[in-house]
Design an enzyme around this catalytic site. Structure first.
Site, PDB file in Angstrom:
ATOM      1  N   HIS A   1       0.834  -1.054  -0.071  1.00 29.00           N
ATOM      2  CA  HIS A   1      -0.158  -0.128   0.032  1.00 29.00           C
ATOM      3  C   HIS A   1       0.866   1.397  -0.012  1.00 29.00           C
ATOM      4  O   HIS A   1       0.923   1.887  -1.047  1.00 29.00           O
ATOM      5  CB  HIS A   1      -0.979  -0.002   1.120  1.00 29.00           C
ATOM      6  CG  HIS A   1      -1.748  -1.133   1.388  1.00 29.00           C
ATOM      7  ND1 HIS A   1      -2.850  -1.454   0.772  1.00 29.00           N
ATOM      8  CD2 HIS A   1      -1.765  -2.196   2.515  1.00 29.00           C
ATOM      9  CE1 HIS A   1      -3.561  -2.635   1.026  1.00 29.00           C
ATOM     10  NE2 HIS A   1      -2.811  -3.013   2.132  1.00 29.00           N
ATOM     11  N   ASP A   2       1.573   1.631   1.098  1.00 26.21           N
ATOM     12  CA  ASP A   2       2.346   2.761   1.200  1.00 26.21           C
ATOM     13  C   ASP A   2       3.496   3.230   0.386  1.00 26.21           C
ATOM     14  O   ASP A   2       3.504   4.351   0.009  1.00 26.21           O
ATOM     15  CB  ASP A   2       3.000   2.816   2.829  1.00 26.21           C
ATOM     16  CG  ASP A   2       1.589   2.744   3.736  1.00 26.21           C
ATOM     17  OD1 ASP A   2       1.847   2.311   5.062  1.00 26.21           O
ATOM     18  OD2 ASP A   2       0.436   3.265   3.370  1.00 26.21           O
TER      19      ASP A   2
END
Ligand code: RIB
Ligand code: CA
Length: 313
Positions: A243-244
């Site tokens: 995700h990040d």
């Protein structure tokens, strides 16, 4: 081209760790003014410790790390040990940090930095709940006009939610803070689950991390080995969704990503859909576009960038 000045606001979290490592490995593209930590995946005392562990893993113990808000603006803190383990960085065995935590509160660092730097030259990169960012905007509204852009991981539309059927974790933990940020008038680039669920660490990709043959490569492979359990079980996916790191990769190579300028608003009233990102993907409302909502990426390009950069550390 000069490196982009950023503040990373984060709740490490294995995927936060990879995002921070990618940023630290890319000084020609990214100038990290500071890392501000927030309660999210695990409580604040662990997220601020984990951020320092990651900086030392990268051999960058001169990065300024700050502790911020230890709970959401209004709601009780919800954490995600079920995904990230009790330390928040389960997987590799990494030494406790020796580098100091800065004395200043993260919110004051964000305010002071935005006031000190030239207007429109600092990008905020939230990777966790938006509590620190919203608190800074409420405490010092003058700084909002000084932000270049916000590039954040959070939300979901076609993918629904990962902590409730309607909401993604970062937005769900502090929906009131997210509402402040999405109504700030600052241009936002959103990396929702719609794109991060396409950034999957398959076995081949994780083998490539391990094949780097450095402490960073091995630690990242061990982090994703741990972190993938939740998504494999829940979605039957081929590996951990990074995700990040989509946020950091966007700063380096925005052309890897595709999205639409649309209106995005946050559900803050109904408990059933609390924290949902109501994304007007089809333009059916007359609400003003306030975000570049990313829906797709060149996954092979993303992973080759990530692997090449991690090998630098
Ligand atoms: O929903 C995924 C997001 O929540 C990621 O930022 C992960 O680190 C957690 O904070
Ligand atoms: Ca995070």
């Amino acid at each position: 081209m000069t490196a982009r000045k950023i503040i990373i606001d984060t709740d490490p979290g294995q995927d936060d760790a990879v995002a921070i490592l990618l940023a630290l490995a890319s000084p020609e593209d990214i100038d990290i003014l500071g890392i501000t930590c927030v309660a999210g995946n695990v409580p604040l005392e662990l997220t601020q410790k984990n951020a320092r562990i990651v900086c030392e893993l990268a051999g960058k113990n001169d990065v300024k790390v700050f502790a911020g808000c230890d709970r959401p603006l209004r709601r009780d803190l919800v954490t995600a040990e079920h995904v990230h383990g009790k330390t928040g960085l389960d997987g590799p065995i990494l030494p406790d940090p020796q580098m100091v935590l800065q004395d200043a509160h993260a919110v004051d660092f964000i305010i002071d930095t935005l006031r000190a730097e030239a207007p429109g030259t600092v990008t905020l990169c939230p990777l966790g709940p938006l509590t620190n960012i919203a608190t800074a905007f409420e405490k010092a509204p003058d700084i909002m006009d000084r932000v270049q852009e916000i590039v954040l991981m959070g939300g979901g539309y076609f993918e629904g939610g990962n902590i409730t059927p309607a909401a993604e974790f970062n937005i769900y933990v502090d929906p009131q803070a997210a509402d402040v940020v999405f109504k700030s008038g600052i241009h936002i680039v959103v990396m929702p689950l719609d794109v991060t669920h396409k950034a999957l660490v398959t076995k081949t990709r994780n083998d490539a991390f391990r094949a780097i043959g450095t402490p960073v490569g091995t630690a990242v492979a061990e982090m994703t080995d741990f972190f993938e359990r939740f998504d494999k079980e829940k979605y039957g996916s081929e590996g951990a969704p990074l995700h990040d790191p989509c946020v950091t990769a966007y700063l380096i190579s925005p052309n890897l990503f595709k999205g639409r300028h649309i209106n995005v608003e946050i559900e803050t009233q109904s408990e059933l859909t609390m924290g949902a990102t109501v994304a007007d993907w089809w333009g059916v409302s007359d609400r003003k576009p306030n975000a570049l909502f990313i829906g797709d990426l060149d996954a092979d390009g993303f992973f080759s960038l990530l692997t090449e950069r991690l090998a630098r550390l």
